[in-house]
Design an enzyme around this catalytic site. Structure first.
Site, PDB file in Angstrom:
ATOM      1  N   HIS A  63      49.130  31.594  36.491  1.00 32.71           N
ATOM      2  CA  HIS A  63      49.255  32.877  37.188  1.00 32.71           C
ATOM      3  C   HIS A  63      49.825  32.601  38.573  1.00 32.71           C
ATOM      4  O   HIS A  63      49.129  32.061  39.427  1.00 32.71           O
ATOM      5  CB  HIS A  63      47.890  33.565  37.292  1.00 32.71           C
ATOM      6  CG  HIS A  63      47.293  33.901  35.948  1.00 32.71           C
ATOM      7  ND1 HIS A  63      47.545  35.095  35.303  1.00 32.71           N
ATOM      8  CD2 HIS A  63      46.488  33.190  35.115  1.00 32.71           C
ATOM      9  CE1 HIS A  63      46.908  35.101  34.137  1.00 32.71           C
ATOM     10  NE2 HIS A  63      46.258  33.960  33.996  1.00 32.71           N
ATOM     11  N   ARG A  65      51.027  34.995  40.548  1.00 32.14           N
ATOM     12  CA  ARG A  65      50.584  36.127  41.400  1.00 32.14           C
ATOM     13  C   ARG A  65      51.682  36.895  42.106  1.00 32.14           C
ATOM     14  O   ARG A  65      51.411  37.942  42.675  1.00 32.14           O
ATOM     15  CB  ARG A  65      49.558  35.664  42.446  1.00 32.14           C
ATOM     16  CG  ARG A  65      48.321  35.005  41.878  1.00 32.14           C
ATOM     17  CD  ARG A  65      47.540  35.925  40.986  1.00 32.14           C
ATOM     18  NE  ARG A  65      46.222  35.358  40.636  1.00 32.14           N
ATOM     19  CZ  ARG A  65      45.560  35.651  39.531  1.00 32.14           C
ATOM     20  NH1 ARG A  65      46.076  36.503  38.654  1.00 32.14           N
ATOM     21  NH2 ARG A  65      44.385  35.117  39.292  1.00 32.14           N
ATOM     22  N   ASP A 153      48.091  38.873  28.692  1.00 33.56           N
ATOM     23  CA  ASP A 153      46.994  38.043  29.209  1.00 33.56           C
ATOM     24  C   ASP A 153      46.330  38.647  30.442  1.00 33.56           C
ATOM     25  O   ASP A 153      46.971  39.264  31.286  1.00 33.56           O
ATOM     26  CB  ASP A 153      47.473  36.633  29.540  1.00 33.56           C
ATOM     27  CG  ASP A 153      46.314  35.760  30.004  1.00 33.56           C
ATOM     28  OD1 ASP A 153      45.331  35.655  29.246  1.00 33.56           O
ATOM     29  OD2 ASP A 153      46.360  35.231  31.122  1.00 33.56           O
ATOM     30  N   HIS A 233      43.710  29.982  26.138  1.00 31.00           N
ATOM     31  CA  HIS A 233      42.423  29.479  26.651  1.00 31.00           C
ATOM     32  C   HIS A 233      41.234  29.619  25.687  1.00 31.00           C
ATOM     33  O   HIS A 233      40.279  30.321  25.953  1.00 31.00           O
ATOM     34  CB  HIS A 233      42.077  30.106  28.004  1.00 31.00           C
ATOM     35  CG  HIS A 233      42.304  31.593  28.106  1.00 31.00           C
ATOM     36  ND1 HIS A 233      41.782  32.495  27.218  1.00 31.00           N
ATOM     37  CD2 HIS A 233      43.002  32.310  29.018  1.00 31.00           C
ATOM     38  CE1 HIS A 233      42.151  33.711  27.583  1.00 31.00           C
ATOM     39  NE2 HIS A 233      42.902  33.632  28.666  1.00 31.00           N
ATOM     40  N   ASN A 283      37.208  33.804  32.698  1.00 26.93           N
ATOM     41  CA  ASN A 283      37.226  34.544  31.449  1.00 26.93           C
ATOM     42  C   ASN A 283      38.277  33.940  30.533  1.00 26.93           C
ATOM     43  O   ASN A 283      39.446  33.944  30.878  1.00 26.93           O
ATOM     44  CB  ASN A 283      37.559  36.023  31.730  1.00 26.93           C
ATOM     45  CG  ASN A 283      37.385  36.869  30.487  1.00 26.93           C
ATOM     46  OD1 ASN A 283      36.746  36.435  29.530  1.00 26.93           O
ATOM     47  ND2 ASN A 283      37.960  38.063  30.486  1.00 26.93           N
ATOM     48  N   ASP A 310      45.381  27.617  32.842  1.00 28.90           N
ATOM     49  CA  ASP A 310      44.946  28.981  33.208  1.00 28.90           C
ATOM     50  C   ASP A 310      44.730  29.052  34.729  1.00 28.90           C
ATOM     51  O   ASP A 310      43.757  29.647  35.204  1.00 28.90           O
ATOM     52  CB  ASP A 310      43.692  29.405  32.441  1.00 28.90           C
ATOM     53  CG  ASP A 310      43.421  30.910  32.570  1.00 28.90           C
ATOM     54  OD1 ASP A 310      44.272  31.640  33.124  1.00 28.90           O
ATOM     55  OD2 ASP A 310      42.336  31.345  32.123  1.00 28.90           O
ATOM     56  N   HIS A 314      42.530  32.966  43.408  1.00 27.50           N
ATOM     57  CA  HIS A 314      41.933  34.143  44.053  1.00 27.50           C
ATOM     58  C   HIS A 314      41.589  33.775  45.485  1.00 27.50           C
ATOM     59  O   HIS A 314      41.150  32.649  45.755  1.00 27.50           O
ATOM     60  CB  HIS A 314      40.654  34.593  43.335  1.00 27.50           C
ATOM     61  CG  HIS A 314      40.910  35.164  41.975  1.00 27.50           C
ATOM     62  ND1 HIS A 314      41.575  36.354  41.777  1.00 27.50           N
ATOM     63  CD2 HIS A 314      40.589  34.693  40.735  1.00 27.50           C
ATOM     64  CE1 HIS A 314      41.658  36.595  40.475  1.00 27.50           C
ATOM     65  NE2 HIS A 314      41.079  35.605  39.823  1.00 27.50           N
TER      66      HIS A 314
HETATM   67 ZN   LIG Z   1      43.494  35.161  29.789  1.00 30.65          ZN
END
Ligand SMILES: [Zn+2]
Length: 432
Positions: A63, A65, A153, A233, A283, A310, A314
């Site tokens: 990610h 972002r 996702d 994942h 998650n 993954d 944050h």
């Molecule tokens: Zn996911």
């Protein structure tokens, strides 16, 4: 522009090459792989005999972002983290703001990636407009713009009909559908693995079958449509069982990935010295011992195709709230290689060759990406690894803009020495 990677053990499972070789790079491509190549006018990168010269590592689940959440990560900071972690290429998830459901977003990502000029970036498009699970996005236009796969996702593709159609179209285009598998009704507002520790800590649970029910549904649809299907994942032992059974039935277009935290940590960590540590909230959640052991078994026996991080940055402020309210996810690009060395290779669970398969060969295969091999004439994407390098994870020193890792202060053995993309050294660790 000539570079010789001199000395070191070349491990290239794709060609079966494993031994002491030099790699000559010219104009961004691998010109020759051979014994004691002359350095002549080339720049020399000296590699110690016990270091590994491998095809560039590829992370299929990142990610970045950007656009929209640049306070967590930008494409530039994410790619700096990627190359520091040994990754020469990453595939980035579409749950940005706006969601990448449109060629304009894909083009923006590719432009920013070109500006950063570090690791390669392969955008993944959203299955549905806004990832809302209703109307399918324009796969063909997105593929033409540069998308290499499709996923919603962050969310599952909840509708079986939408998943069926997505697999049909993806099959025609020759790209995989990646699913974040979770039955929304079983997941509910859960925040941790349903079991002893969630109960003890008063956290709402997410059972393993919330994941595996959707994995089983998806496998049935992949079998029906023939479309390439990849489980994101994977965390639950029941999901592994379903994938293993699918592979035994000969469904070679069903593949899966596991993230490092799911083969290293369990929900027991939630009850550790720091209770309710939000850097342990992801998650799918950290699961039980049997699940963790199943992931390790699948990694060793070949059921698991690849390891993906993954990487989910944050901001500290977002994570510094009650466990229930914190966002899911941890950063992973810069800790994956040390964890894989320390917990999988040095424990004897997998060979070095298998490590390279999990982090390079198979990621390239699953998304039909270039790379995954050291081949004369091909782009020189190379990762140099030091299996014995002592590494102490320091969250504050991560290149990633976010520092949300549960591995801070962990001491691990094995790390990255250098990362080469298209013949250019884009990362060099301070080791000698
Ligand atoms: Zn996911």
């Amino acid at each position: 522009m000539k570079l010789v990677v001199k000395g070191g053990r070349v491990v290239d499972p794709a060609s079966g090459r494993d031994g002491e070789f030099d790699v000559l790079i010219e104009d961004g491509r691998i010109a020759r792989i051979g014994k004691s190549l002359p350095a002549d006018d080339a720049e020399v990168l000296s590699v110690k005999p016990n270091w590994i010269v491998a095809p560039g590592l590829i992370d299929l689940h990142v990610h970045l972002r950007e656009p929209g959440q640049e306070h967590k990560e930008t494409i530039a900071t994410g790619l700096a983290a990627a190359v520091a972690g040994g990754f020469t290429a990453v595939a980035c998830m579409p749950n940005t703001d706006p969601v990448n459901d449109h060629p304009g977003v894909t083009e923006l990502i590719l432009r920013k990636a070109a500006e950063a000029n570090l690791a390669r970036v392969y955008p993944i498009g959203a299955v549905s407009i806004g990832s809302r699970g209703e109307q399918m996005s324009e796969f063909a236009a997105q593929k033409a713009a540069g998308c290499v796969a499709f996923t919603d996702d962050g969310r599952p593709v909840a509708s079986a009909l939408l998943m069926r159609r997505a697999l049909e179209y993806a099959g025609m285009l020759g790209v995989p559908i990646l699913d974040h598998c979770e039955d929304p009704s079983l997941k509910g507002d859960g925040v941790a693995h349903e079991g002893f520790y969630a109960a003890r800590l008063g956290l709402r649970g997410i059972p393993g079958v919330a994941e595996s029910i959707m994995v089983e549904r998806d496998i049935a649809l992949a079998e029906l449509t023939g479309g390439p299907y990849h489980v994101c994942h994977m965390s639950a032992r029941q999901s592994l069982r379903a994938v293993r059974a699918a592979k035994q039935r000969g469904l070679t277009h069903v593949t899966c990935e596991v993230a490092p935290h799911h083969f290293v940590l369990t929900d027991e960590a939630l009850d550790g010295p720091v209770k309710y540590d939000t850097n342990l909230k992801m998650n799918p959640p950290l699961r039980g011992n049997e699940d963790r052991d199943a992931m390790l078994e699948g990694i060793a026996d070949g059921t698991v195709d690849l390891i993906a991080t993954d990487h989910a940055p944050h901001h500290a402020d977002e994570k510094m709230v009650e466990f229930d309210r914190a966002p899911f996810g941890i950063v992973g690009l810069e800790t994956a290689v040390p964890i894989v060395f320390d917990r999988l290779v040095h424990t004897g669970r997998i060979s070095l060759g298998r490590m390279i398969e999990l982090l390079s060969v198979n990621p390239a295969r699953v998304m039909n990406l270039p790379g995954g091999a050291l081949t004369e004439g091909q782009a020189a994407d190379v990762t140099i690894l030091a299996p014995e390098l002592p590494v102490t994870v320091d969250a504050s020193a991560l290149r990633s803009k976010s520092k949300n890792t549960p591995f801070d202060r962990w001491r691990l053995k094995g790390g990255v020495v250098a990362t080469i993309v298209a013949g250019r050294v884009v990362f060099r660790a301070a080791v000698s």
